[in-house]
Scaffold this motif. Structure first.
Motif, PDB file in Angstrom:
ATOM      1  N   LEU A 117       0.828  -1.200   0.000  1.00 14.93           N
ATOM      2  CA  LEU A 117       0.000   0.000   0.000  1.00 14.93           C
ATOM      3  C   LEU A 117       0.864   1.251   0.000  1.00 14.93           C
ATOM      4  CD1 LEU A 117      -2.747  -1.280   2.433  1.00 14.93           C
ATOM      5  CD2 LEU A 117      -3.010  -0.742   0.018  1.00 14.93           C
ATOM      6  N   GLU A 118       2.036   1.107   0.577  1.00 10.15           N
ATOM      7  CA  GLU A 118       3.006   2.199   0.539  1.00 10.15           C
ATOM      8  C   GLU A 118       3.412   2.487  -0.908  1.00 10.15           C
ATOM      9  OE1 GLU A 118       4.069   4.725   3.068  1.00 10.15           O
ATOM     10  OE2 GLU A 118       3.810   2.757   4.015  1.00 10.15           O
ATOM     11  N   VAL A 119       3.708   1.447  -1.629  1.00  9.40           N
ATOM     12  CA  VAL A 119       4.077   1.599  -3.036  1.00  9.40           C
ATOM     13  C   VAL A 119       2.923   2.223  -3.813  1.00  9.40           C
ATOM     14  CG1 VAL A 119       4.601   0.346  -5.169  1.00  9.40           C
ATOM     15  CG2 VAL A 119       5.726  -0.295  -3.027  1.00  9.40           C
ATOM     16  N   PHE A 120       1.732   1.733  -3.521  1.00  7.29           N
ATOM     17  CA  PHE A 120       0.547   2.248  -4.198  1.00  7.29           C
ATOM     18  C   PHE A 120       0.374   3.740  -3.918  1.00  7.29           C
ATOM     19  CE2 PHE A 120      -4.170   2.648  -4.492  1.00  7.29           C
ATOM     20  CZ  PHE A 120      -4.305   2.290  -5.820  1.00  7.29           C
ATOM     21  N   ALA A 121       0.599   4.124  -2.679  1.00  4.44           N
ATOM     22  CA  ALA A 121       0.476   5.541  -2.320  1.00  4.44           C
ATOM     23  C   ALA A 121       1.554   6.369  -3.007  1.00  4.44           C
ATOM     24  CB  ALA A 121       0.562   5.701  -0.803  1.00  4.44           C
ATOM     25  N   GLU A 122       2.735   5.798  -3.080  1.00  9.54           N
ATOM     26  CA  GLU A 122       3.836   6.526  -3.713  1.00  9.54           C
ATOM     27  C   GLU A 122       3.540   6.774  -5.190  1.00  9.54           C
ATOM     28  OE1 GLU A 122       6.367   7.968  -2.442  1.00  9.54           O
ATOM     29  OE2 GLU A 122       7.278   8.538  -4.365  1.00  9.54           O
TER      30      GLU A 122
ATOM     31  N   GLN B  80       1.814  -0.871 -16.376  1.00 10.03           N
ATOM     32  CA  GLN B  80       3.230  -0.711 -16.692  1.00 10.03           C
ATOM     33  C   GLN B  80       3.381  -0.427 -18.175  1.00 10.03           C
ATOM     34  OE1 GLN B  80       5.461  -4.273 -16.116  1.00 10.03           O
ATOM     35  NE2 GLN B  80       7.412  -3.335 -16.614  1.00 10.03           N
ATOM     36  N   THR B  81       4.203   0.540 -18.520  1.00  9.08           N
ATOM     37  CA  THR B  81       4.589   0.763 -19.906  1.00  9.08           C
ATOM     38  C   THR B  81       6.101   0.832 -19.922  1.00  9.08           C
ATOM     39  OG1 THR B  81       2.569   1.940 -20.481  1.00  9.08           O
ATOM     40  CG2 THR B  81       4.484   2.323 -21.868  1.00  9.08           C
ATOM     41  N   ASP B  82       6.694  -0.015 -20.732  1.00  8.41           N
ATOM     42  CA  ASP B  82       8.141  -0.152 -20.697  1.00  8.41           C
ATOM     43  C   ASP B  82       8.573  -0.388 -19.258  1.00  8.41           C
ATOM     44  OD1 ASP B  82       8.584   0.071 -23.426  1.00  8.41           O
ATOM     45  OD2 ASP B  82       8.385   2.236 -23.331  1.00  8.41           O
ATOM     46  N   LYS B  83       9.410   0.444 -18.733  1.00  5.40           N
ATOM     47  CA  LYS B  83       9.895   0.218 -17.379  1.00  5.40           C
ATOM     48  C   LYS B  83       9.271   1.160 -16.366  1.00  5.40           C
ATOM     49  CE  LYS B  83      12.460  -3.072 -18.759  1.00  5.40           C
ATOM     50  NZ  LYS B  83      13.909  -3.034 -18.796  1.00  5.40           N
ATOM     51  N   THR B  84       8.158   1.757 -16.710  1.00  7.73           N
ATOM     52  CA  THR B  84       7.553   2.696 -15.764  1.00  7.73           C
ATOM     53  C   THR B  84       6.187   2.209 -15.311  1.00  7.73           C
ATOM     54  OG1 THR B  84       6.493   4.044 -17.458  1.00  7.73           O
ATOM     55  CG2 THR B  84       8.745   4.624 -16.854  1.00  7.73           C
ATOM     56  N   TYR B  85       5.900   2.505 -14.066  1.00 10.78           N
ATOM     57  CA  TYR B  85       4.672   2.039 -13.433  1.00 10.78           C
ATOM     58  C   TYR B  85       3.802   3.214 -13.053  1.00 10.78           C
ATOM     59  CZ  TYR B  85       7.353  -2.249 -13.039  1.00 10.78           C
ATOM     60  OH  TYR B  85       8.106  -3.362 -13.326  1.00 10.78           O
ATOM     61  N   ARG B  86       2.499   2.964 -13.071  1.00  9.63           N
ATOM     62  CA  ARG B  86       1.549   4.007 -12.698  1.00  9.63           C
ATOM     63  C   ARG B  86       0.285   3.341 -12.168  1.00  9.63           C
ATOM     64  NH1 ARG B  86       1.530   2.933 -18.128  1.00  9.63           N
ATOM     65  NH2 ARG B  86      -0.524   2.684 -19.048  1.00  9.63           N
ATOM     66  N   ILE B  87      -0.608   4.157 -11.612  1.00 11.54           N
ATOM     67  CA  ILE B  87      -1.875   3.641 -11.111  1.00 11.54           C
ATOM     68  C   ILE B  87      -2.659   3.042 -12.277  1.00 11.54           C
ATOM     69  CG2 ILE B  87      -4.058   4.299 -10.050  1.00 11.54           C
ATOM     70  CD1 ILE B  87      -1.755   4.355  -8.129  1.00 11.54           C
TER      71      ILE B  87
ATOM     72  N   LEU C 203       9.565  -4.961  -6.902  1.00  5.33           N
ATOM     73  CA  LEU C 203       9.145  -5.562  -8.163  1.00  5.33           C
ATOM     74  C   LEU C 203       8.035  -6.581  -7.949  1.00  5.33           C
ATOM     75  CD1 LEU C 203       9.574  -5.846 -11.175  1.00  5.33           C
ATOM     76  CD2 LEU C 203      11.315  -7.576 -10.701  1.00  5.33           C
ATOM     77  N   ARG C 204       8.205  -7.429  -6.938  1.00 11.94           N
ATOM     78  CA  ARG C 204       7.173  -8.440  -6.680  1.00 11.94           C
ATOM     79  C   ARG C 204       5.844  -7.788  -6.336  1.00 11.94           C
ATOM     80  NH1 ARG C 204      11.705 -11.854  -4.382  1.00 11.94           N
ATOM     81  NH2 ARG C 204      11.741 -10.322  -2.716  1.00 11.94           N
ATOM     82  N   ILE C 205       5.904  -6.759  -5.525  1.00 17.96           N
ATOM     83  CA  ILE C 205       4.668  -6.058  -5.166  1.00 17.96           C
ATOM     84  C   ILE C 205       3.998  -5.491  -6.414  1.00 17.96           C
ATOM     85  CG2 ILE C 205       3.822  -3.939  -4.077  1.00 17.96           C
ATOM     86  CD1 ILE C 205       5.808  -4.497  -1.794  1.00 17.96           C
ATOM     87  N   LEU C 206       4.782  -4.852  -7.257  1.00 21.84           N
ATOM     88  CA  LEU C 206       4.222  -4.246  -8.464  1.00 21.84           C
ATOM     89  C   LEU C 206       3.570  -5.295  -9.352  1.00 21.84           C
ATOM     90  CD1 LEU C 206       6.991  -1.631  -9.251  1.00 21.84           C
ATOM     91  CD2 LEU C 206       4.616  -1.148  -8.667  1.00 21.84           C
ATOM     92  N   ARG C 207       4.181  -6.449  -9.412  1.00 20.64           N
ATOM     93  CA  ARG C 207       3.628  -7.488 -10.280  1.00 20.64           C
ATOM     94  C   ARG C 207       2.253  -7.951  -9.802  1.00 20.64           C
ATOM     95  NH1 ARG C 207       8.920  -9.653 -12.900  1.00 20.64           N
ATOM     96  NH2 ARG C 207       9.572 -10.889 -11.121  1.00 20.64           N
TER      97      ARG C 207
ATOM     98  N   GLN D 208       6.480   6.017 -12.724  1.00 20.72           N
ATOM     99  CA  GLN D 208       7.689   5.905 -11.917  1.00 20.72           C
ATOM    100  C   GLN D 208       8.502   4.675 -12.329  1.00 20.72           C
ATOM    101  OE1 GLN D 208       8.357   8.020  -8.807  1.00 20.72           O
ATOM    102  NE2 GLN D 208       7.314   9.124 -10.445  1.00 20.72           N
ATOM    103  N   ARG D 209       9.799   4.842 -12.238  1.00 20.74           N
ATOM    104  CA  ARG D 209      10.675   3.700 -12.488  1.00 20.74           C
ATOM    105  C   ARG D 209      10.788   2.863 -11.213  1.00 20.74           C
ATOM    106  NH1 ARG D 209      14.894   3.373 -15.676  1.00 20.74           N
ATOM    107  NH2 ARG D 209      13.852   3.709 -17.667  1.00 20.74           N
ATOM    108  N   LEU D 210      11.105   1.609 -11.429  1.00 19.49           N
ATOM    109  CA  LEU D 210      11.212   0.695 -10.298  1.00 19.49           C
ATOM    110  C   LEU D 210      12.194   1.202  -9.250  1.00 19.49           C
ATOM    111  CD1 LEU D 210      10.772  -2.014  -8.913  1.00 19.49           C
ATOM    112  CD2 LEU D 210      12.572  -2.948 -10.373  1.00 19.49           C
ATOM    113  N   SER D 211      13.338   1.629  -9.700  1.00 14.92           N
ATOM    114  CA  SER D 211      14.369   2.015  -8.727  1.00 14.92           C
ATOM    115  C   SER D 211      13.933   3.215  -7.901  1.00 14.92           C
ATOM    116  CB  SER D 211      15.673   2.314  -9.460  1.00 14.92           C
ATOM    117  OG  SER D 211      15.433   3.135 -10.580  1.00 14.92           O
ATOM    118  N   ASP D 212      13.222   4.144  -8.519  1.00 17.40           N
ATOM    119  CA  ASP D 212      12.745   5.302  -7.758  1.00 17.40           C
ATOM    120  C   ASP D 212      11.743   4.865  -6.700  1.00 17.40           C
ATOM    121  OD1 ASP D 212      14.271   6.952  -9.374  1.00 17.40           O
ATOM    122  OD2 ASP D 212      12.659   7.150 -10.849  1.00 17.40           O
TER     123      ASP D 212
END
Lengths: 266, 266
Positions: free
Chosen positions: B28-33, B72-79, B58-62, B41-45
Motif C-alpha cells: 500500500l506504501e508503493v501504491f500511495a507513492e 506498466q509501460t516499458d519500465k515505468t509504473y503508474r496507477i 518488483l514483486r509487489i508491483l507485479r 515511476q521507475r522501479l528504482s525510484d
DNA sequence: CAATTGCTTTCATAGAATGAAAGTGTCTTA
DNA sequence: TAAGACACTTTCATTCTATGAAAGCAATTG
C-alpha cells in the motif's frame, strides 16, 4: 516497447503454482470481494467468500483500513474513501487517458456523436473517458462501470483476433461475472464478433436498447488490444450508415493514440 | 456504535511496533507513492522512495498489476484502471455518501449555494460529493482531490475539539503534504480554527481566492468527526452574512446525516 | 567495444503470515 | 432473567512466505 495491463486472469488466477506474495494477493481478493457486493459486508461473509480464515481476513481489513481503502461501521466493512484520490490520479496522470481526451473531443466534434474510451480489466471492460456528442445518451453510464467484453461494440472489438482458447476463457469470465447466461457458448460469442479482416465492431440494441455503437481497438502490435474507442448514439439520432461513416475518423483517432502510446517515454 | 475510518497516521505510521502485515503495508506504501508522483515511476525510484529493496518492490508491483491496480509501460509504473470500479463502488454504495446526496441537493436548492461533502483521510480531506448551486464556482474541483485540513472551512471544522497533541500532528502532516510552509505552527493553526463553542467554520479567500464557505462537521458522539458538509459560493454571489444565514439549514442537514449514520444497520 | 546502469532471477534465511483454539462480548431465546 | 448461541477478537506455536544479497542479464552510454 512493452505495455502490460491487468492480466486476463485477474483475481481468479488459480492456475499458476508459484503464486507469489500470498498475503498481498489475498488482500486484493478481499478488496475485490468488497466491491462485488453492493453493500457493507460482515467479516464472516468476507472470510467465507474469499476462502480464508477469520483472523487472516480481519488482519487484512485492518491494514486496508489504516490506509483508507476500507471503512468500517459497526461490524460491517466497505470500500473506503482512499479510492477516490487513486481514481483521480489515474484519470489525470495516465498517459493514454490524458492523451485520449483531446482526441475524443475532436472526434465528437466532427461526428456529433458521443466518443468514449474503454479499457479492458480482466474479463470485463471499463468506461474510462466519455465526451458527449450532440444527442445525449439517455442512460447514464458513469466512469468505472464494469461492462462485458462479449456485448457491445467496444467490448467485442477487443476480442478480434483472440485465440479460441482465450475466447473460451472470456466466455467463462462473462458467465462468472453474470453478464451472460450459464449456457453461453464459444460459438455464440464467435457469431457476434466482427468478421475476420474487419477492424471495427458494430452493435445495435446490444448492451443497451436504443443505442448504436461502432468501436475500434487501439492497436498494440502483436498483442491483444486492451483499449478501444467508440462512437455511440441513440437510435433516433443516427442510422447504422451514419455511424459507420464515422469509422474512418475513429480509425484515425485510434491510430493517433496508438502512436502516442508507442512514443511514450518518460 | 463504532465508526472507524482511516486512522490519523495513515501511511506514515512509523510509531506502532506490532506493525502487522508487513508485505501488505509495504504494497500500500508503493501504491500511495505511485499516486504521490504525477507521472509514471521507475522501479528504482519507487524502491528508494519507499525504502525497500528492488526485488521486493518488483514483486509487489507485479501482484498489483495482476489485479489492475497498477499499469506498466516499458519500465515505468503508474496507477491502473482497477481503481475506477473501486471508486464507483465507493460512491454508489457507501451509506453516508448515498444518504448525503439527497440531503445536499435539498440544501443547495434551499440556499442556492453549492453544497459539498468532505471526508477526512489521514491528514488531508477529500471532496466526495458536490451539488452545484445557482452561482457556479469558477475553479474546478473534481472528486477525490486531496485538500488540507488546515485551510478552508470544511477542513478546519473537522479539527474543532481536537487535542493540542493531535493538532500538532495535523500541523506536521500539512507541512509534509506540502499544504503549509515548513514554518507553520500550532499557534497559527489554532488562530484559524473556530472559537470554542462554535459548531461551524467560516472561510473567505482561504483555500481559493474569491470563494466563501461555511462548513459543519457531521457529529460522531465523542470521537473526532471525519466528515463535514459545506456551503460554498463565489464572492460576487454571496456575502458573509448570506452564507452564515445558511448555517441553520446546514446544521439541520448535518444532524440528519448524523442520525442516519447512527441508525445504519445492515 | 567497454563500462555503466538498471532490471530480473536465484537462493538461503529470518521472520512474517497463518489458523486452531481459547477468550470475549453481544444478541437471542426460553 | 438466565442460558445459549453466535460472531468477533486475541493468542500462540508452526509453517512457509517474504526478504535482500549477490549473481546474471539487458540495455544504454561513452
Amino acid at each position: 516497447m512493452t505495455v502490460t495491463n491487468a492480466q486476463p486472469g485477474t483475481a481468479a488466477d488459480d492456475g499458476g503454482k508459484p503464486s507469489n506474495m500470498r498475503s498481498l494477493s489475498r488482500a486484493l481478493e478481499v478488496f475485490a470481494e468488497l466491491q462485488r457486493a453492493d453493500r457493507p459486508q460482515r467479516l464472516s461473509d468476507l472470510a467465507r467468500n474469499c476462502g480464508m480464515s477469520l483472523p487472516t481476513t480481519l488482519r487484512i481489513l485492518r491494514v486496508l483500513q489504516d490506509f483508507g481503502m476500507v471503512s468500517q461501521t459497526d461490524k460491517t466493512y466497505r470500500i473506503g474513501p482512499a479510492v477516490l484520490p487513486a481514481a483521480r490520479s489515474y484519470i489525470e496522470n495516465d498517459p493514454l487517458v490524458t492523451a485520449s481526451r483531446p482526441v475524443l473531443q475532436q472526434v465528437a466534434a466532427q461526428t456529433g456523436m458521443t466518443a468514449s474510451l474503454y479499457t479492458r480489466l480482466g474479463f470485463e471492460r471499463i468506461l474510462v473517458v466519455r465526451v458527449d456528442g450532440d444527442a445525449p445518451l439517455r442512460y447514464d453510464m458513469p466512469l468505472g462501470k464494469r461492462l462485458p467484453l462479449t456485448v457491445g461494440a467496444a467490448g467485442k472489438v477487443l476480442l478480434a483476433g483472440a485465440s479460441d482458447q482465450h475466447l473460451q476463457e472470456v466466455v467463462q469470465g462473462a458467465v462468472a461475472a453474470g453478464h451472460e447466461k450459464p449456457t453461453f457458448s464459444l460459438a455464440e460469442l464467435k457469431a457476434r464478433l466482427p468478421e475476420p479482416g474487419t477492424d471495427y465492431a458494430y452493435s445495435a440494441d446490444e448492451r443497451a436498447t436504443g443505442v448504436l455503437s461502432v468501436a475500434i481497438a487501439i492497436n498494440r502490435s502483436g498483442l491483444l488490444p486492451s483499449e478501444s474507442i467508440a462512437l455511440t448514439s441513440p437510435v433516433e439520432a443516427a442510422t447504422e450508415e451514419g455511424l459507420k461513416a464515422g469509422v474512418p475518423e475513429l480509425r484515425r483517432a485510434a491510430n493517433r493514440l496508438s502512436e502516442l502510446l508507442e512514443g511514450t517515454v518518460y
